[in-house]
Design a protein around this motif. Structure first.
Motif, PDB file in Angstrom:
ATOM      1  N   ALA A   1      -3.746 -18.615 -36.576  1.00 16.55           N
ATOM      2  CA  ALA A   1      -4.897 -17.686 -37.367  1.00 16.55           C
ATOM      3  C   ALA A   1      -6.070 -18.814 -37.600  1.00 16.55           C
ATOM      4  N   ARG A   2      -5.803 -20.053 -37.593  1.00 17.90           N
ATOM      5  CA  ARG A   2      -6.755 -21.232 -37.635  1.00 17.90           C
ATOM      6  C   ARG A   2      -7.137 -21.910 -36.266  1.00 17.90           C
ATOM      7  N   SER A   3      -7.954 -22.806 -36.205  1.00 18.57           N
ATOM      8  CA  SER A   3      -8.166 -23.435 -34.830  1.00 18.57           C
ATOM      9  C   SER A   3      -7.126 -24.511 -34.938  1.00 18.57           C
TER      10      SER A   3
ATOM     11  N   PHE B   1       2.954 -22.946 -51.764  1.00 21.01           N
ATOM     12  CA  PHE B   1       2.921 -21.921 -50.663  1.00 21.01           C
ATOM     13  C   PHE B   1       2.678 -22.372 -49.392  1.00 21.01           C
ATOM     14  N   PRO B   2       2.727 -21.821 -48.154  1.00 20.51           N
ATOM     15  CA  PRO B   2       2.299 -22.498 -47.088  1.00 20.51           C
ATOM     16  C   PRO B   2       0.789 -22.391 -46.869  1.00 20.51           C
ATOM     17  N   GLU B   3       0.007 -21.278 -47.168  1.00 19.54           N
ATOM     18  CA  GLU B   3      -1.115 -20.958 -46.828  1.00 19.54           C
ATOM     19  C   GLU B   3      -1.998 -22.301 -46.894  1.00 19.54           C
TER      20      GLU B   3
ATOM     21  N   VAL C   1       5.671 -17.311 -41.795  1.00 17.91           N
ATOM     22  CA  VAL C   1       4.280 -17.135 -42.392  1.00 17.91           C
ATOM     23  C   VAL C   1       3.611 -18.510 -42.210  1.00 17.91           C
ATOM     24  N   ALA C   2       3.978 -19.522 -42.220  1.00 18.74           N
ATOM     25  CA  ALA C   2       3.425 -20.878 -41.924  1.00 18.74           C
ATOM     26  C   ALA C   2       2.881 -20.819 -40.462  1.00 18.74           C
ATOM     27  N   THR C   3       3.712 -20.359 -39.357  1.00 17.06           N
ATOM     28  CA  THR C   3       3.490 -20.452 -38.165  1.00 17.06           C
ATOM     29  C   THR C   3       2.419 -19.309 -37.838  1.00 17.06           C
ATOM     30  N   ASP C   4       2.298 -18.138 -38.658  1.00 21.26           N
ATOM     31  CA  ASP C   4       1.012 -17.220 -38.682  1.00 21.26           C
ATOM     32  C   ASP C   4      -0.112 -17.923 -38.946  1.00 21.26           C
ATOM     33  N   ASN C   5      -0.133 -18.667 -40.041  1.00 25.84           N
ATOM     34  CA  ASN C   5      -1.376 -19.344 -40.529  1.00 25.84           C
ATOM     35  C   ASN C   5      -1.983 -20.195 -39.742  1.00 25.84           C
TER      36      ASN C   5
ATOM     37  N   ASN D   1      -5.993 -27.965 -41.636  1.00 26.96           N
ATOM     38  CA  ASN D   1      -7.165 -27.524 -40.853  1.00 26.96           C
ATOM     39  C   ASN D   1      -8.345 -28.189 -41.141  1.00 26.96           C
ATOM     40  N   GLY D   2      -8.668 -28.437 -42.562  1.00 31.54           N
ATOM     41  CA  GLY D   2      -9.633 -29.003 -42.900  1.00 31.54           C
ATOM     42  C   GLY D   2      -9.629 -30.582 -42.422  1.00 31.54           C
TER      43      GLY D   2
END
Length: 700
Positions: free
Chosen positions: A320-322, A435-437, A313-317, A444-445
């Motif tokens: 999915a971002r830059s 949670f990872p998200e 899940v963390a890897t997908d996130n 990312n910020g």
């Protein structure tokens, strides 16, 4: 502190409308000032009282024997004007007007607020409010508000346009142990606005991050100028409510329809380095991350987990971002292989397995943090039977001290069994999520802010000494004298040429013979287009003929267009037929501008032609402060950029010429604020040079 003249750190505060009665706003403010530990003098003002909370009460501000730096006004709206004048005569420099009943109630209140602001300006006073909760600073300390509690001391400055939101956040923050440097309720922003308080917080040694809840920005131009400078010093995170797209419905141009009313805020925030939060939760998750974490050197993220599912899940996130998943060096992988069980996953994400205890976590984290290809790390822990949250957290805290430039985000999935570890991490000044998200969003910020801060500071370099402003003024004057707000195609092309934007030759003809004469001059083939400001989509009414390659074809085309228009739109005023040189095909783009109410002209560029509204492959920038570097970045965000660089064996297009044309368009709309909208669609970009074909300009 000097930016707001002792606003947060006054020597003395007066409360006009102070009350002896608990439950009254005037009583709460006096009590809050006392209980906050404010070190200066407090002067309650009320002609009907002699003593409040053990303090001597004065009948008026002018009766106070000493100089007063700050006055909190809590009297009915009708009396505020007299109080403001009295404060001005006393030499007060700062007002906090908590009273409601101003522009939020309608025209009568608006007129009253304008008069109040005028009085402040007359005496050189600055005012917070009206219709606000007040302000607090935990380092002075001072609580010049009517809140029930006082914030914990911290390094987050929170500015809120909503008083109720500020009160709710204050109440919540104490329950989770979150501290603030200052909290400000902006209210109606009659004088001081978020711009002033952001500028002040950027200079405040006790503030590390600035978080804002805003509903609007009143002075977009000043916002861009001030906040662009502030974000170079400290991160600014803004939750902007009201994301309606209503503005898109009213736009007449392709560019306006693509923009919408919220895109201007997105564009403005990005250009001046603001991080935009999409929810109240994200606003404070980001604020906490910036308050506690270093800004990473890059976007390469490593994940260490004791469970495969959350790791995925963390890897997908991350992807999915830059951000990018860090690729470990060969040495790191070999060291992990030597110290972890054979079943462990060694490549990012690192799975230390469900039976991992604190020592295994410590080993894996130490090796991963030491890897030069890792910029930040997420530690995931599920509450397995053998998990050691406290011991593992202690290891994480020690490793963060050893690697202070690499942020470590904790993600402790679960409830009670993980709570102590999460609390320990928080007490150590680190961030921990459930949670990872949100952890990935926080990284990312941090990364986005780091990238902005590392970009060179550039002044606008869109300077073109060869432009002909007089020619443009004359064209606009003629159109307005003719009671037109939409330029004819030939006029719009002349405006483009006056600013050095290459445009296909075009002339206006009023008879078939004139059309043939113009076609002979520019050379065949040509295009004929009806010239009428009331007809925006000419092909829909048979108002366009293309590929005409002889005098006979031009005469016939002229007559057919006139007949089509008179039959389908008999009321339309037709100025003639425009004859335009037919240009060879190139990469079809759109260059456009729509004027935003807050931030002024927004420049657009992307895939053009008939698919512009279907594919919406367009990127935007504000014209104010635009640089060539920003224009290049804008182009790189579009799919059209792939075509421009050469696709499937095609030669690359002339990118410098396109950057120049966009820059000149931006200069045009900055020089002429009466331009409301521009559509240059299509622009054919060639291997060398470009040509603008269809140009629409609307003026106000």
């Amino acid at each position: 502190m000097g930016l707001l003249n002792n606003f947060y750190n006054p020597n003395a505060v007066a409360v006009v409308g102070a009350s002896k009665k608990p439950g009254k706003v005037g009583h709460s403010i006096v009590k809050n000032l006392i209980e906050s530990g404010f070190p200066g003098q407090i002067y309650p003002v009320n002609p009907k009282e002699e003593e409040i909370e053990g303090l001597t009460v004065y009948p008026s501000v002018t009766a106070i024997p000493e100089q007063v730096d700050l006055v909190v006004v809590a009297v009915p709206a009708a009396r505020t004007l007299d109080v403001a004048r009295e404060c001005g005569e006393k030499g007060v420099k700062n007002l906090v007007v908590v009273t409601a009943g101003f522009k939020e109630i309608g025209k009568e209140g608006l007129d009253l607020e304008k008069e109040l602001v005028a009085i402040c300006h007359q005496y050189g006073m600055r005012m917070l409010g009206p219709n606000c909760v007040g302000m607090m600073d935990t380092h002075t300390p001072i609580n010049a508000s009517f809140t029930k509690t006082f914030p914990l001391k911290g390094d987050i400055a929170f500015l809120s346009q909503s008083g109720a939101t500020l009160i709710a956040i204050l109440d919540w923050s104490r329950s989770v142990g979150l501290g603030f440097s200052k909290m400000v309720s902006l209210g109606n922003k009659g004088d001081l606005s978020e711009i002033d308080f952001i500028a002040e917080a950027a200079e405040d040694p006790y503030t590390r991050v600035i978080a804002c809840y805003l509903e609007d920005v009143a002075d977009g131009s000043r916002f861009l100028e001030v906040v662009r400078e502030a974000t170079r010093k400290k991160p600014v995170i803004i939750l902007k409510s009201g994301t309606s797209q209503a503005g898109a419905q009213a736009a007449s141009s392709h560019t306006g329809a693509l923009a919408g009313s919220d895109l201007a805020y997105d564009t403005a925030f990005r250009q001046c380095g603001v991080i935009r939060a999409r929810s109240m939760t994200e606003l404070f998750e980001l604020a906490i991350a910036f308050s506690r974490c270093p800004v990473p050197a890059g976007k390469k993220v490593a994940i260490v987990t004791n469970s495969g599912g959350p790791g995925i899940v963390a890897t997908d996130n991350v992807e999915a971002r830059s951000l990018t998943m860090a690729r470990f060096t060969r040495e790191t992988i070999e060291e992990l292989r030597g110290g972890l069980p054979a079943e462990a996953a060694l490549y990012n994400p690192v799975d230390v397995l469900g039976d991992a205890r604190a020592d295994r976590y410590r080993f894996a984290l130490e090796k991963v943090l030491a890897d030069p290809n890792v910029d930040s790390i997420v530690v995931l822990m599920c509450p397995t039977a053998v998990a050691q949250p406290l011991e593992t957290t202690q290891a994480v805290i020690e490793l963060q001290k050893k690697y202070p430039h690499k942020p470590i985000m904790g993600v402790y999935l679960g409830g009670e069994s993980m709570a102590e570890g999460a609390r320990l991490m928080s007490e150590a000044g680190m961030t921990c999520f459930t949670f990872p998200e949100p952890a990935i969003a926080a990284i990312n910020g941090l990364v986005s802010y780091g990238e902005f801060r590392n970009t060179p500071v550039g002044e606008s370099d869109l300077i073109y000494p060869d432009v002909d402003k007089k020619a443009v003024k004359a064209i606009f004057y003629d159109a307005m004298r003719d009671n037109r707000l939409v330029l004819l195609g030939s006029e719009a092309a002349a405006v483009a040429r006056a600013y050095g934007i290459p445009a296909a030759p075009i002339s206006l003809a009023t008879t078939p013979e004139e059309a043939v004469e113009e076609a002979e001059k520019m050379g065949y083939p040509v295009v004929l287009k009806v010239a009428s400001p009331k007809i925006l989509h000419k092909t829909d009414v048979g108002g366009v003929k293309i590929g005409l390659d002889s005098p006979e074809a031009v005469r016939k085309g002229f007559i057919e267009i006139m007949e089509n228009v008179h039959r389908l739109l008999p009321q339309a005023v037709v100025y003639g037929i425009e004859v335009q040189k037919m240009m060879p095909k190139g990469v079809e783009l759109i260059i456009g501008m729509t004027r935003d109410v807050q931030f002024g002209p927004m420049i657009a560029c992307g895939l053009g032609g008939i698919y512009v509204n279907l594919l919406k492959d367009v990127s935007f920038r504000l014209a104010q402060g635009l640089t060539r570097r920003e224009i290049e970045a804008m182009l790189s965000e579009t799919k059209a950029y792939t075509l421009l660089r050469g696709y499937r064996g095609e030669k690359p297009a002339d990118l410098p010429a396109l950057v120049e044309a966009i820059g000149r368009t931006a200069r045009l709309v900055l020089d002429f604020p009466e331009i409301n909208e521009i559509d240059i669609n299509p622009v054919f970009v060639y291997n060398q040079g470009l040509s603008a074909l269809d140009i629409k300009i609307t003026i106000s």
